[in-house]
Design an enzyme around this catalytic site. Structure first.
Site, short mmCIF file in Angstrom:
data_model
loop_
_atom_site.label_atom_id
_atom_site.label_comp_id
_atom_site.label_asym_id
_atom_site.label_seq_id
_atom_site.Cartn_x
_atom_site.Cartn_y
_atom_site.Cartn_z
N ALA B 32 -37.49 -21.49 64.72
CA ALA B 32 -36.70 -22.32 63.80
C ALA B 32 -35.37 -21.35 63.75
CB ALA B 32 -37.50 -23.06 62.63
N THR B 33 -35.01 -21.82 62.10
CA THR B 33 -33.81 -21.53 61.72
C THR B 33 -33.72 -20.20 61.31
OG1 THR B 33 -32.39 -23.70 61.77
CG2 THR B 33 -30.90 -21.71 60.53
N GLN B 34 -33.18 -19.09 61.85
CA GLN B 34 -33.54 -18.09 61.29
C GLN B 34 -32.34 -17.39 59.97
OE1 GLN B 34 -36.11 -15.22 61.83
NE2 GLN B 34 -37.07 -17.37 62.53
N SER B 35 -31.92 -17.68 60.03
CA SER B 35 -30.46 -17.09 59.16
C SER B 35 -29.27 -18.65 59.44
CB SER B 35 -29.68 -16.09 59.67
OG SER B 35 -29.42 -15.62 60.67
N TRP B 151 -30.72 -24.77 55.72
CA TRP B 151 -30.37 -23.70 54.94
C TRP B 151 -29.28 -24.52 54.67
CZ3 TRP B 151 -33.41 -19.76 57.23
CH2 TRP B 151 -33.05 -18.59 56.66
#
Lengths: 273, 273
Positions: B32-35, B151
């Protein structure tokens, strides 16, 4: 010999276009003891006749609180009502958890309507054998009263009655339908009790054992909004209300005349018109 | 011609040699989104006597590159609330679409239950800012529990159920809190102390006028532009009140900038240290 071939499941139409299983379910509702619901501008009340299976047993509950702001009255199979009631409680709780507010009553009704309808469209399932009157308040127009049928039909009502001999109660309600909107809490309960009496069998009458009353209300809007949470009254708590309508019966003509002592004189004249 | 999307926009093989596709096929577990990739910087908001004012600049940065300079990061919800997004812009766009769907559903269900036509235009019965904030908190928290967080840090402004000004924050982990003034990202360090000078407590915020609150927020946006290298001098300003509903202006420009202070500080570019 004349066996009905089209009532084995709820997915088969008869050649006349009927679905017998659904109709049988509607019959189950008519077997249940009568419940009456009325909504005014400020309150919604449910009143019900409780039955005991035998002299020595207790009376089966008819009214159930679902959430702070919603309650139901049941007519039909109590065990099916339990399933629906648990489902409604869950939904109200989860709505409160995700949004931090009372679930709008219409939203709740649509959920059980949808659930009941899918039961009529799947092989191997059966319709619920119970009808409900749902009373609740929300921020979308104050008090609401909804009817729910095993077919999945739901409808908002001003006043309604379901269950055994409920036609008599409905006739009373139809006769007085214009009065309900302006009614206060006590007046509304009195109307409910009178409607209930219409449906009683000849030598039966309302007692503290067999009567159940549920009330929910709301006053004011926005910052001034105050909710009277749904509460069920049983036993000695309903004695005064029974008393109030009993006096009425002795005093004036049966049914649609409000109590001479408590109601304003203007209302008595309204009936005579 | 290679029609696979993986082949689009790649350097020509005949010039640069075979393209190394290996990073596209991840053989490991699902990621999934890491940053965050394209990001918006601070959102700031301040309560006042009869409402809340919120601001965020119109910049979407790609790393340190000021990539998109016309991306408003404030939106209204159901004419009752303002939502401001900091953090990943694609996740903001996802939330934006999601909130639009939610507000359409709400508008449909709250209008069909209105029995009296006169209050069909009012916003009672739809989700208020407190409800919306609770919902977003649950949404963001459930996403982080799936190890696929959105995020963002989100500010929600509007009125609560008792029609008092409401302001609250929720971050990508679902952590939620409220305060008379709130700021996300860099603003938490730079703008929050300035806003607290005017409204450290609810009582102080309740004494601020709209003009004062707007002036404080505009001043904060200026300080943020001086000090935050990912900010822009064009910004959106939203004011939500009971009387006026939601007013959003998306083409504000910082006024009366003074960079005189910069001369005395190392690190402002033009100087040779």
């Amino acid at each position: 010999m004349f066996r009905n071939n089209y009532d084995n499941d709820s997915v088969t139409f008869s050649p006349q276009g009927r679905i017998f299983q659904v109709e049988y379910a509607a019959e189950a509702v008519k077997q249940g003891s009568v419940v009456v619901g009325i909504a005014s501008k400020t309150h919604a009340v449910l009143v019900a006749i409780k039955r005991n299976a035998e002299e020595l047993s207790s009376y089966q509950k008819k009214l159930f609180p679902i959430d702070e702001h919603v309650g139901i009255a049941i007519a039909g199979l109590t065990s099916d009502a339990r399933v629906l009631s648990n489902f409604m409680k869950q939904q109200c709780l989860s709505h409160r958890l995700t949004y931090g507010r009372d679930m709008p009553v219409r939203t709740l009704i649509d959920l059980i309507g949808e659930r009941a309808q899918t039961n009529t469209q799947n092989l191997g399932k059966r319709p619920y054998g119970v009808g409900l009157l749902v009373a609740g308040v929300d921020e979308r127009g104050g008090p609401h009263l909804f009817e729910f049928q095993p077919s999945g039909m739901t409808e908002e009502m001003v006043a309604f009655a379901i269950g055994a001999r409920s036609q008599m109660a409905r006739t009373y309600l139809e006769k007085n339908v214009d009065k309900f909107e302006a009614c206060g809490r006590e007046e509304l309960i009195a109307h409910g009790l009178k409607a209930l009496k219409e449906s009683l069998v000849q030598d039966r009458e309302l007692t503290v054992e067999n009567l159940s009353v549920g009330v929910v209300g709301v006053t004011g809007e926005g910052a001034k909004r105050v909710v009277e949470p749904f509460k069920v009254y049983d036993g000695q708590d309903v004695a005064a209300w029974i008393e109030a309508v009993a006096d009425d019966k002795e005093g004036g003509d049966d049914g649609d005349a409000p109590a001479a002592g408590e109601a304003p004189a203007g209302e008595t004249m309204e009936v005579d018109e | 011609m290679d029609h696979r999307p993986q082949a689009w926009g790649r350097p020509r093989d005949d010039v640069y040699g075979a393209y190394d596709n290996s990073y596209l096929q991840s053989s490991g577990p699902k990621q999934a989104t890491q940053s965050p990739i394209v990001t918006g910087t601070s959102v700031i908001a301040l309560k006042f006597k009869d409402g809340v004012v919120m601001a965020a600049d119109n910049l979407a940065s790609y790393g340190s590159l000021a990539r998109f300079t016309d991306v408003p990061r404030l939106r209204s919800f159901a004419s009752t609330s303002v939502v401001g997004f900091g953090g990943d812009v694609s996740d903001m766009q996802y939330l934006n679409r999601h909130l639009t769907d939610l507000s359409i559903d709400e508008a449909y269900s709250s209008s069909t239950t209105t029995t009296s036509p006169q209050d069909s235009s009012s916003t009672t019965g739809t989700l208020n800012a407190a409800n919306l904030h609770k919902y977003l908190q649950k949404l963001l928290y459930s996403r982080r529990n799936n190890f696929d967080p959105l995020w963002n840090q989100v500010l929600v402004a509007g009125l609560d159920s008792s029609e008092r000004p409401f302001l609250a924050s929720v971050d990508m982990r679902g952590t939620a809190f409220t305060s008379p003034s709130l700021a996300t990202g860099f603003g938490a360090a730079l703008a929050q102390p300035i806003m607290r000078r005017y409204a450290e407590t609810e009582e102080q915020a309740a004494r601020l006028t709209r003009e004062e609150a707007v002036a404080v927020v505009k001043e904060c946006m200026k300080v943020l532009f001086y000090r935050d290298a990912r900010s822009l001098d064009r910004y959106s300003l939203a004011v939500v009140t009971k009387e006026g509903g939601v007013e959003i202006s998306e083409d504000e420009t910082l006024e009366k900038q003074s960079w005189a202070f910069a001369e005395r500080i190392k690190g402002y570019g033009t100087q040779t240290v």
